[in-house]
Design a protein around this motif. Structure first.
Motif, PDB file in Angstrom:
ATOM      1  N   ILE A  71      14.538 -27.832  65.844  1.00 11.67           N
ATOM      2  CA  ILE A  71      14.987 -29.201  65.587  1.00 11.67           C
ATOM      3  C   ILE A  71      15.409 -29.913  66.874  1.00 11.67           C
ATOM      4  CG2 ILE A  71      16.710 -30.626  64.400  1.00 11.67           C
ATOM      5  CD1 ILE A  71      16.682 -28.648  62.110  1.00 11.67           C
ATOM      6  N   ILE A  72      16.457 -29.411  67.530  1.00  6.57           N
ATOM      7  CA  ILE A  72      17.035 -30.132  68.670  1.00  6.57           C
ATOM      8  C   ILE A  72      16.021 -30.323  69.798  1.00  6.57           C
ATOM      9  CG2 ILE A  72      18.786 -30.045  70.492  1.00  6.57           C
ATOM     10  CD1 ILE A  72      20.615 -28.583  68.508  1.00  6.57           C
ATOM     11  N   LEU A  73      15.415 -29.224  70.258  1.00  9.49           N
ATOM     12  CA  LEU A  73      14.495 -29.313  71.391  1.00  9.49           C
ATOM     13  C   LEU A  73      13.157 -29.951  71.010  1.00  9.49           C
ATOM     14  CD1 LEU A  73      15.286 -25.897  73.109  1.00  9.49           C
ATOM     15  CD2 LEU A  73      15.904 -28.189  73.912  1.00  9.49           C
ATOM     16  N   ILE A  74      12.758 -29.798  69.746  1.00 14.71           N
ATOM     17  CA  ILE A  74      11.550 -30.487  69.274  1.00 14.71           C
ATOM     18  C   ILE A  74      11.758 -31.996  69.341  1.00 14.71           C
ATOM     19  CG2 ILE A  74      10.188 -31.037  67.206  1.00 14.71           C
ATOM     20  CD1 ILE A  74       9.290 -28.435  68.343  1.00 14.71           C
ATOM     21  N   PHE A  75      12.918 -32.442  68.866  1.00 13.52           N
ATOM     22  CA  PHE A  75      13.230 -33.875  68.859  1.00 13.52           C
ATOM     23  C   PHE A  75      13.282 -34.426  70.287  1.00 13.52           C
ATOM     24  CE2 PHE A  75      16.267 -37.465  68.505  1.00 13.52           C
ATOM     25  CZ  PHE A  75      15.544 -38.241  67.610  1.00 13.52           C
ATOM     26  N   ILE A  76      13.962 -33.689  71.185  1.00 19.36           N
ATOM     27  CA  ILE A  76      14.054 -34.127  72.583  1.00 19.36           C
ATOM     28  C   ILE A  76      12.671 -34.155  73.227  1.00 19.36           C
ATOM     29  CG2 ILE A  76      14.916 -33.478  74.879  1.00 19.36           C
ATOM     30  CD1 ILE A  76      17.393 -32.302  73.450  1.00 19.36           C
ATOM     31  N   GLY A  77      11.910 -33.080  73.018  1.00 24.49           N
ATOM     32  CA  GLY A  77      10.591 -32.971  73.641  1.00 24.49           C
ATOM     33  C   GLY A  77       9.618 -34.047  73.201  1.00 24.49           C
ATOM     34  N   ILE A  78       9.584 -34.315  71.900  1.00 20.13           N
ATOM     35  CA  ILE A  78       8.583 -35.277  71.403  1.00 20.13           C
ATOM     36  C   ILE A  78       8.964 -36.716  71.753  1.00 20.13           C
ATOM     37  CG2 ILE A  78       9.415 -35.878  69.072  1.00 20.13           C
ATOM     38  CD1 ILE A  78       6.492 -35.050  68.170  1.00 20.13           C
ATOM     39  N   LEU A  79      10.242 -36.941  72.071  1.00 17.85           N
ATOM     40  CA  LEU A  79      10.660 -38.266  72.534  1.00 17.85           C
ATOM     41  C   LEU A  79      10.360 -38.464  74.022  1.00 17.85           C
ATOM     42  CD1 LEU A  79      14.143 -38.899  70.840  1.00 17.85           C
ATOM     43  CD2 LEU A  79      11.959 -39.976  70.294  1.00 17.85           C
ATOM     44  N   ILE A  80      10.559 -37.400  74.809  1.00 20.13           N
ATOM     45  CA  ILE A  80      10.473 -37.528  76.263  1.00 20.13           C
ATOM     46  C   ILE A  80       9.085 -37.222  76.819  1.00 20.13           C
ATOM     47  CG2 ILE A  80      11.328 -36.583  78.459  1.00 20.13           C
ATOM     48  CD1 ILE A  80      14.024 -36.165  77.080  1.00 20.13           C
ATOM     49  N   LEU A  81       8.485 -36.104  76.396  1.00 14.96           N
ATOM     50  CA  LEU A  81       7.241 -35.644  77.019  1.00 14.96           C
ATOM     51  C   LEU A  81       6.088 -36.650  76.932  1.00 14.96           C
ATOM     52  CD1 LEU A  81       7.194 -31.829  76.125  1.00 14.96           C
ATOM     53  CD2 LEU A  81       7.983 -32.949  78.208  1.00 14.96           C
ATOM     54  N   PRO A  82       5.859 -37.309  75.771  1.00 14.60           N
ATOM     55  CA  PRO A  82       4.755 -38.280  75.725  1.00 14.60           C
ATOM     56  C   PRO A  82       4.939 -39.461  76.685  1.00 14.60           C
ATOM     57  CG  PRO A  82       5.402 -37.646  73.503  1.00 14.60           C
ATOM     58  CD  PRO A  82       6.440 -37.091  74.433  1.00 14.60           C
ATOM     59  N   GLN A  83       6.187 -39.749  77.083  1.00 10.17           N
ATOM     60  CA  GLN A  83       6.434 -40.847  78.022  1.00 10.17           C
ATOM     61  C   GLN A  83       5.845 -40.533  79.400  1.00 10.17           C
ATOM     62  OE1 GLN A  83       7.813 -43.602  76.730  1.00 10.17           O
ATOM     63  NE2 GLN A  83       8.011 -42.458  74.806  1.00 10.17           N
ATOM     64  N   PHE A  84       5.801 -39.234  79.746  1.00  6.83           N
ATOM     65  CA  PHE A  84       5.308 -38.821  81.054  1.00  6.83           C
ATOM     66  C   PHE A  84       3.899 -38.232  81.002  1.00  6.83           C
ATOM     67  CE2 PHE A  84       9.938 -38.550  81.187  1.00  6.83           C
ATOM     68  CZ  PHE A  84      10.230 -39.264  82.342  1.00  6.83           C
ATOM     69  N   LEU A  85       3.562 -37.587  79.875  1.00 12.69           N
ATOM     70  CA  LEU A  85       2.284 -36.866  79.793  1.00 12.69           C
ATOM     71  C   LEU A  85       1.296 -37.487  78.811  1.00 12.69           C
ATOM     72  CD1 LEU A  85       3.803 -33.251  79.710  1.00 12.69           C
ATOM     73  CD2 LEU A  85       2.889 -34.461  81.691  1.00 12.69           C
ATOM     74  N   GLY A  86       1.666 -38.600  78.198  1.00 17.12           N
ATOM     75  CA  GLY A  86       0.776 -39.218  77.213  1.00 17.12           C
ATOM     76  C   GLY A  86       0.666 -38.372  75.959  1.00 17.12           C
ATOM     77  N   ASP A  87      -0.507 -38.406  75.311  1.00 13.47           N
ATOM     78  CA  ASP A  87      -0.692 -37.643  74.073  1.00 13.47           C
ATOM     79  C   ASP A  87      -0.548 -36.140  74.299  1.00 13.47           C
ATOM     80  OD1 ASP A  87      -1.114 -40.004  72.762  1.00 13.47           O
ATOM     81  OD2 ASP A  87      -3.305 -39.856  72.741  1.00 13.47           O
ATOM     82  N   ALA A  88      -0.833 -35.664  75.495  1.00 15.44           N
ATOM     83  CA  ALA A  88      -0.671 -34.239  75.795  1.00 15.44           C
ATOM     84  C   ALA A  88       0.784 -33.805  75.600  1.00 15.44           C
ATOM     85  CB  ALA A  88      -1.113 -33.949  77.229  1.00 15.44           C
ATOM     86  N   GLY A  89       1.711 -34.715  75.840  1.00 17.27           N
ATOM     87  CA  GLY A  89       3.124 -34.406  75.676  1.00 17.27           C
ATOM     88  C   GLY A  89       3.488 -34.055  74.249  1.00 17.27           C
ATOM     89  N   ILE A  90       2.773 -34.649  73.282  1.00 19.83           N
ATOM     90  CA  ILE A  90       3.028 -34.337  71.865  1.00 19.83           C
ATOM     91  C   ILE A  90       2.711 -32.869  71.613  1.00 19.83           C
ATOM     92  CG2 ILE A  90       2.375 -34.829  69.474  1.00 19.83           C
ATOM     93  CD1 ILE A  90       1.539 -37.636  70.403  1.00 19.83           C
ATOM     94  N   TRP A  91       1.532 -32.444  72.083  1.00 20.75           N
ATOM     95  CA  TRP A  91       1.075 -31.087  71.799  1.00 20.75           C
ATOM     96  C   TRP A  91       1.813 -30.020  72.626  1.00 20.75           C
ATOM     97  CZ3 TRP A  91      -1.130 -31.986  67.529  1.00 20.75           C
ATOM     98  CH2 TRP A  91      -1.925 -33.120  67.340  1.00 20.75           C
ATOM     99  N   LEU A  92       2.456 -30.433  73.723  1.00 26.61           N
ATOM    100  CA  LEU A  92       3.224 -29.486  74.550  1.00 26.61           C
ATOM    101  C   LEU A  92       4.695 -29.393  74.127  1.00 26.61           C
ATOM    102  CD1 LEU A  92       1.784 -30.299  78.088  1.00 26.61           C
ATOM    103  CD2 LEU A  92       1.592 -28.114  76.886  1.00 26.61           C
ATOM    104  N   THR A  93       5.067 -30.167  73.134  1.00 26.96           N
ATOM    105  CA  THR A  93       6.463 -30.194  72.698  1.00 26.96           C
ATOM    106  C   THR A  93       6.949 -28.824  72.235  1.00 26.96           C
ATOM    107  OG1 THR A  93       6.418 -32.535  72.091  1.00 26.96           O
ATOM    108  CG2 THR A  93       8.041 -31.166  70.979  1.00 26.96           C
ATOM    109  N   VAL A  94       6.130 -28.118  71.462  1.00 16.69           N
ATOM    110  CA  VAL A  94       6.547 -26.814  70.942  1.00 16.69           C
ATOM    111  C   VAL A  94       6.723 -25.805  72.088  1.00 16.69           C
ATOM    112  CG1 VAL A  94       5.957 -24.904  69.395  1.00 16.69           C
ATOM    113  CG2 VAL A  94       5.442 -27.249  68.723  1.00 16.69           C
ATOM    114  N   PHE A  95       5.820 -25.819  73.065  1.00 18.12           N
ATOM    115  CA  PHE A  95       5.936 -24.938  74.236  1.00 18.12           C
ATOM    116  C   PHE A  95       7.234 -25.218  74.992  1.00 18.12           C
ATOM    117  CE2 PHE A  95       4.797 -24.220  78.827  1.00 18.12           C
ATOM    118  CZ  PHE A  95       4.852 -22.832  78.770  1.00 18.12           C
ATOM    119  N   PHE A  96       7.534 -26.484  75.185  1.00 20.65           N
ATOM    120  CA  PHE A  96       8.776 -26.905  75.841  1.00 20.65           C
ATOM    121  C   PHE A  96       9.996 -26.351  75.101  1.00 20.65           C
ATOM    122  CE2 PHE A  96      12.187 -30.089  75.349  1.00 20.65           C
ATOM    123  CZ  PHE A  96      12.665 -30.185  76.651  1.00 20.65           C
TER     124      PHE A  96
END
Length: 448
Positions: free
Chosen positions: A396-421
């Motif tokens: 929950i916590i890190l998924i929410f943080i990751g999916i908000l932040i990562l796409p801002q820097f990595l585009g759509d790839a950030g969505i799919w890397l959220t779980v790894f993060f």
């Protein structure tokens, strides 16, 4: 014959294989049925059918979480009581859990059917998908007691020292589900309604097979009269809270992924995520199979005071999880596309997007097996708080943080890397928790 005594005496390597392999096989068959269900729906109903099922899943996951909380929490207590030699007490605990679960599941079923339309709207069902989402969710809800009860029965059978019987129950349900799926979805064209009905009927039969194991009075566990012990029911909920939180986390991540994907990519993105969820469920099945399979061994030895056996077993499991993580990630890179092609063979755009996304998403499997093991390990020790913290962080916590932040820097790839993060950061915390637990167990063993 009382098979539970071997849990405290047999060599750990032998026990690990005896309990983890049947659990993995059972989980794999369950996941294979889910994958084949997705293939049938994808090929016969189309991408909208897959999207409808994915949209319906979060609410059903939350409903299941309540039941998983009772199942996992109760079986943890049962394993510890068996380790302490309190067989009569373990029987009463299991019976109380079963009766509680049936009441809760029936209540969830009724409430869902009454409020099904507003629930579907809240889940994000579009006008186009609404009819399919409603049909799918309504049928599954009718069989809620069967789905949830099967988990409790299966866990209890493992605690009795019969992991193979537990596996057979799951395999029967999964194989019948595939057969019913083919008949109802492919042959008779009943769409997502048929897929849900196939699941319900198959697991009703599996439930009956599991129930039979508790009928002989000489069984280690069988149904008996018990007091309405609210204190113990609270313990069920507390001990199983992390497993329930994991289920809620799956619902949350599915919901948040669906919303973000709809906003950034559209319904095609949700379809891609649905396919990824189906394909990667095979890997999750293997990792969960190990973690849940050895839980009765951990709980029994903890209850019996064999602290070094608990530590040695978990260290063995850590090595296995790390090896499986590497193998599974490589497997997704090599065999991901052939699996994905089974779901939408006539949609090259969807296939291309899903293959690329799967490679990014599957990096999480390098480490998430260790986090899954961590949650199961602390649950088996009745340390629900620590187990829940792991689940809360990674799901929950890190998924929410990751999916908000990562796409801002990595585009759509950030969505799919959220779980790894999420899994990588959680791993650091899980490693610290293992070391702390080992020190505590050794100190208790020294002072006892």
């Amino acid at each position: 014959m009382d098979h539970t005594l071997e849990l405290g005496q047999e060599k750990l390597g032998k026990l690990f294989i005896k309990y983890s392999i049947p659990s993995i096989i059972g989980m794999l068959f369950f996941s294979i049925y889910i994958v084949i269900d997705g293939i049938f729906v994808g090929q016969v109903v189309g991408a909208n059918g897959l999207a409808a099922i994915n949209i319906a899943m979060p609410f059903f996951s939350i409903a299941m979480a309540v039941s998983i909380m009772v199942s996992s929490g109760a079986n943890t207590i049962v394993a510890i009581e068996l380790g302490q030699g309190n067989i009569a007490k373990a029987r009463q605990t299991f019976s109380l859990a079963f009766y509680t679960l049936m009441i809760l599941s029936t209540t969830v079923c009724i409430l869902t059917l009454v409020f099904i339309e507003p629930i579907c709207k809240a889940l994000g069902a579009t006008l186009e998908l609404m009819p399919m989402v409603k049909r799918y969710l309504a049928v599954l809800c009718i069989f809620t007691p069967v789905f949830t009860g099967s988990g409790l029965l299966s866990g209890g059978i493992r605690s009795m020292g019969k992991p193979t019987y537990s596996m057979v129950c799951t395999v029967i349900g999964s194989v019948l589900n595939i057969i019913f799926d083919y008949l109802l979805v492919v042959v008779w064209g009943m769409g997502v309604f048929g897929a849900a009905l196939a699941s319900g009927l198959a697991f009703m039969i599996a439930f009956i097979v599991g129930f039979v194991a508790y009928l002989p009075r000489k069984s280690t566990l069988h149904f008996t009269t018990c007091k309405l012990d609210f204190r113990k029911i609270v313990r069920f909920f507390y001990n199983g809270s992390s497993e329930a939180l994991t289920e809620v986390a799956v619902a949350f991540s599915t919901y948040i992924f669906n919303i973000v994907l709809l906003m950034r990519i559209g319904e095609k993105g949700v379809s891609a995520f649905s396919i990824i969820s189906y394909v990667t469920s095979l890997i999750i099945a293997v990792l969960l199979g190990v973690a849940t399979g050895i839980a009765p061994i951990t709980g029994y030895n903890y209850g019996a005071g064999h602290k070094e056996r608990v530590i040695s077993l978990n260290n063995l499991a850590l090595k296995v999880m790390a090896t499986l993580g590497i193998i599974c990630t490589l497997g997704m890179f090599i065999f991901g596309k052939p699996l994905i092609l089974l779901f939408a063979p006539g949609d090259p755009e969807l296939i291309e997007m899903t293959v690329w996304a799967t490679k990014l998403y599957s990096l999480a499997f390098l480490v998430n097996g260790i986090n899954i093991l961590g949650s199961a390990y602390f649950t088996a020790l009745e340390d629900a708080k620590t187990s829940a913290l792991i689940s809360l962080l990674r799901g929950i916590i890190l998924i929410f943080i990751g999916i908000l932040i990562l796409p801002q820097f990595l585009g759509d790839a950030g969505i799919w890397l959220t779980v790894f993060f999420s899994e990588m950061i959680t791993l650091l915390y899980t490693r610290y928790l293992f070391q702390k637990s080992y020190r505590h167990l050794r100190q208790k063993a020294t002072h006892s």
